[in-house]
Design a protein around this motif. Structure first.
Motif, mmCIF file in Angstrom:
data_model
loop_
_atom_site.group_PDB
_atom_site.id
_atom_site.type_symbol
_atom_site.label_atom_id
_atom_site.label_comp_id
_atom_site.label_asym_id
_atom_site.label_seq_id
_atom_site.Cartn_x
_atom_site.Cartn_y
_atom_site.Cartn_z
ATOM 1 N N GLU A 186 16.357 -9.694 6.279
ATOM 2 C CA GLU A 186 15.915 -8.386 6.771
ATOM 3 C C GLU A 186 15.091 -7.652 5.712
ATOM 4 O OE1 GLU A 186 20.215 -8.013 5.340
ATOM 5 O OE2 GLU A 186 19.102 -9.414 6.610
ATOM 6 N N VAL A 187 15.406 -7.868 4.434
ATOM 7 C CA VAL A 187 14.611 -7.265 3.356
ATOM 8 C C VAL A 187 13.248 -7.937 3.298
ATOM 9 C CG1 VAL A 187 14.459 -6.900 0.857
ATOM 10 C CG2 VAL A 187 16.647 -6.564 2.034
ATOM 11 N N LYS A 188 13.225 -9.266 3.438
ATOM 12 C CA LYS A 188 11.940 -9.985 3.458
ATOM 13 C C LYS A 188 11.065 -9.486 4.600
ATOM 14 C CE LYS A 188 13.315 -14.301 1.233
ATOM 15 N NZ LYS A 188 13.452 -15.753 1.388
ATOM 16 N N GLN A 189 11.653 -9.282 5.778
ATOM 17 C CA GLN A 189 10.886 -8.775 6.926
ATOM 18 C C GLN A 189 10.319 -7.392 6.633
ATOM 19 O OE1 GLN A 189 13.881 -9.305 10.107
ATOM 20 N NE2 GLN A 189 12.286 -10.408 11.203
ATOM 21 N N GLU A 190 11.143 -6.549 6.030
ATOM 22 C CA GLU A 190 10.693 -5.199 5.698
ATOM 23 C C GLU A 190 9.567 -5.231 4.665
ATOM 24 O OE1 GLU A 190 12.581 -1.291 3.577
ATOM 25 O OE2 GLU A 190 13.870 -2.372 4.993
ATOM 26 N N LEU B 298 5.808 -14.219 -4.273
ATOM 27 C CA LEU B 298 5.722 -13.349 -5.449
ATOM 28 C C LEU B 298 6.302 -11.970 -5.123
ATOM 29 C CD1 LEU B 298 4.892 -12.738 -8.353
ATOM 30 C CD2 LEU B 298 2.662 -12.032 -7.464
ATOM 31 N N LEU B 299 6.022 -11.473 -3.946
ATOM 32 C CA LEU B 299 6.591 -10.185 -3.542
ATOM 33 C C LEU B 299 8.113 -10.249 -3.556
ATOM 34 C CD1 LEU B 299 6.015 -7.317 -2.525
ATOM 35 C CD2 LEU B 299 5.983 -8.258 -0.203
ATOM 36 N N TYR B 300 8.668 -11.322 -3.021
ATOM 37 C CA TYR B 300 10.118 -11.498 -3.011
ATOM 38 C C TYR B 300 10.642 -11.673 -4.440
ATOM 39 C CZ TYR B 300 8.928 -12.682 1.844
ATOM 40 O OH TYR B 300 8.417 -12.686 3.115
ATOM 41 N N ALA B 301 9.864 -12.350 -5.284
ATOM 42 C CA ALA B 301 10.260 -12.544 -6.681
ATOM 43 C C ALA B 301 10.303 -11.206 -7.418
ATOM 44 C CB ALA B 301 9.299 -13.505 -7.378
ATOM 45 N N LEU B 302 9.316 -10.350 -7.159
ATOM 46 C CA LEU B 302 9.299 -9.033 -7.793
ATOM 47 C C LEU B 302 10.493 -8.204 -7.336
ATOM 48 C CD1 LEU B 302 5.480 -8.227 -7.502
ATOM 49 C CD2 LEU B 302 6.731 -8.902 -9.575
ATOM 50 N N LYS C 266 7.487 -7.708 4.111
ATOM 51 C CA LYS C 266 6.297 -8.274 4.758
ATOM 52 C C LYS C 266 5.603 -7.212 5.610
ATOM 53 C CE LYS C 266 4.718 -12.089 7.597
ATOM 54 N NZ LYS C 266 5.059 -13.212 8.432
ATOM 55 N N ALA C 267 6.377 -6.450 6.369
ATOM 56 C CA ALA C 267 5.796 -5.374 7.184
ATOM 57 C C ALA C 267 5.148 -4.312 6.302
ATOM 58 C CB ALA C 267 6.864 -4.762 8.078
ATOM 59 N N ASP C 268 5.810 -3.975 5.209
ATOM 60 C CA ASP C 268 5.260 -2.973 4.290
ATOM 61 C C ASP C 268 3.944 -3.427 3.684
ATOM 62 O OD1 ASP C 268 7.423 -1.331 4.790
ATOM 63 O OD2 ASP C 268 8.391 -1.681 2.849
ATOM 64 N N VAL C 269 3.858 -4.677 3.296
ATOM 65 C CA VAL C 269 2.627 -5.160 2.663
ATOM 66 C C VAL C 269 1.488 -5.208 3.684
ATOM 67 C CG1 VAL C 269 2.821 -7.692 2.921
ATOM 68 C CG2 VAL C 269 1.794 -6.741 0.881
ATOM 69 N N GLU C 270 1.794 -5.496 4.928
ATOM 70 C CA GLU C 270 0.758 -5.527 5.963
ATOM 71 C C GLU C 270 0.201 -4.137 6.229
ATOM 72 O OE1 GLU C 270 2.721 -7.570 9.165
ATOM 73 O OE2 GLU C 270 2.482 -9.520 8.175
ATOM 74 N N GLY C 271 1.013 -3.104 6.043
ATOM 75 C CA GLY C 271 0.557 -1.736 6.292
ATOM 76 C C GLY C 271 0.224 -0.956 5.032
ATOM 77 N N PHE C 272 0.261 -1.617 3.868
ATOM 78 C CA PHE C 272 0.078 -0.910 2.604
ATOM 79 C C PHE C 272 -1.360 -0.432 2.432
ATOM 80 C CE2 PHE C 272 -0.704 -0.467 -1.927
ATOM 81 C CZ PHE C 272 0.387 0.261 -2.325
ATOM 82 N N ARG C 273 -1.477 0.793 1.973
ATOM 83 C CA ARG C 273 -2.770 1.371 1.610
ATOM 84 C C ARG C 273 -2.628 2.037 0.246
ATOM 85 N NH1 ARG C 273 -3.778 -1.390 5.223
ATOM 86 N NH2 ARG C 273 -4.678 -0.913 7.228
ATOM 87 N N PHE C 274 -3.590 1.802 -0.628
ATOM 88 C CA PHE C 274 -3.571 2.451 -1.943
ATOM 89 C C PHE C 274 -3.874 3.937 -1.781
ATOM 90 C CE2 PHE C 274 -4.413 -1.885 -3.395
ATOM 91 C CZ PHE C 274 -3.493 -1.980 -4.412
ATOM 92 N N GLY C 275 -3.273 4.725 -2.688
ATOM 93 C CA GLY C 275 -3.650 6.097 -2.814
ATOM 94 C C GLY C 275 -2.918 7.066 -1.995
#
Length: 88
Positions: A73-77, A54-58, A79-88
């Protein structure tokens, strides 16, 4: 209610557009303004059964590209971003 504008985007169908509508995203502009990472993580936090596809679809929806053609390389980026994502 149909989300015809979002459904007209590549990669997004009735289920994903309904989920997006439930978090207040009804248009491409709203998706762009919220950001795909925020939208994805908000859906995940609210218990929707999201996957990285879904992330790739968006991403593909905003870049007019099939989700399975998003460069590795975009998928890797993403995936890394979602693993480190914090709201706010």
């Amino acid at each position: 209610m149909a989300n015809s504008e979002l459904e007209s985007l590549l990669n997004l169908g009735p289920k994903s557009t309904t989920w997006l509508a439930n978090i207040g995203v009804h248009t491409q502009q709203e998706l762009s303004e919220m950001g795909i990472m925020s939208a994805y993580c908000l859906l995940k936090a609210q218990g929707y059964p999201v996957s990285l596809n879904l992330l790739y679809a968006l991403y593909g929806a905003l870049h007019d590209m099939p989700w399975n053609k998003v460069p590795p390389e975009v998928k890797q980026e993403l995936k890394a971003d979602v693993e480190g994502f914090r709201f706010g």
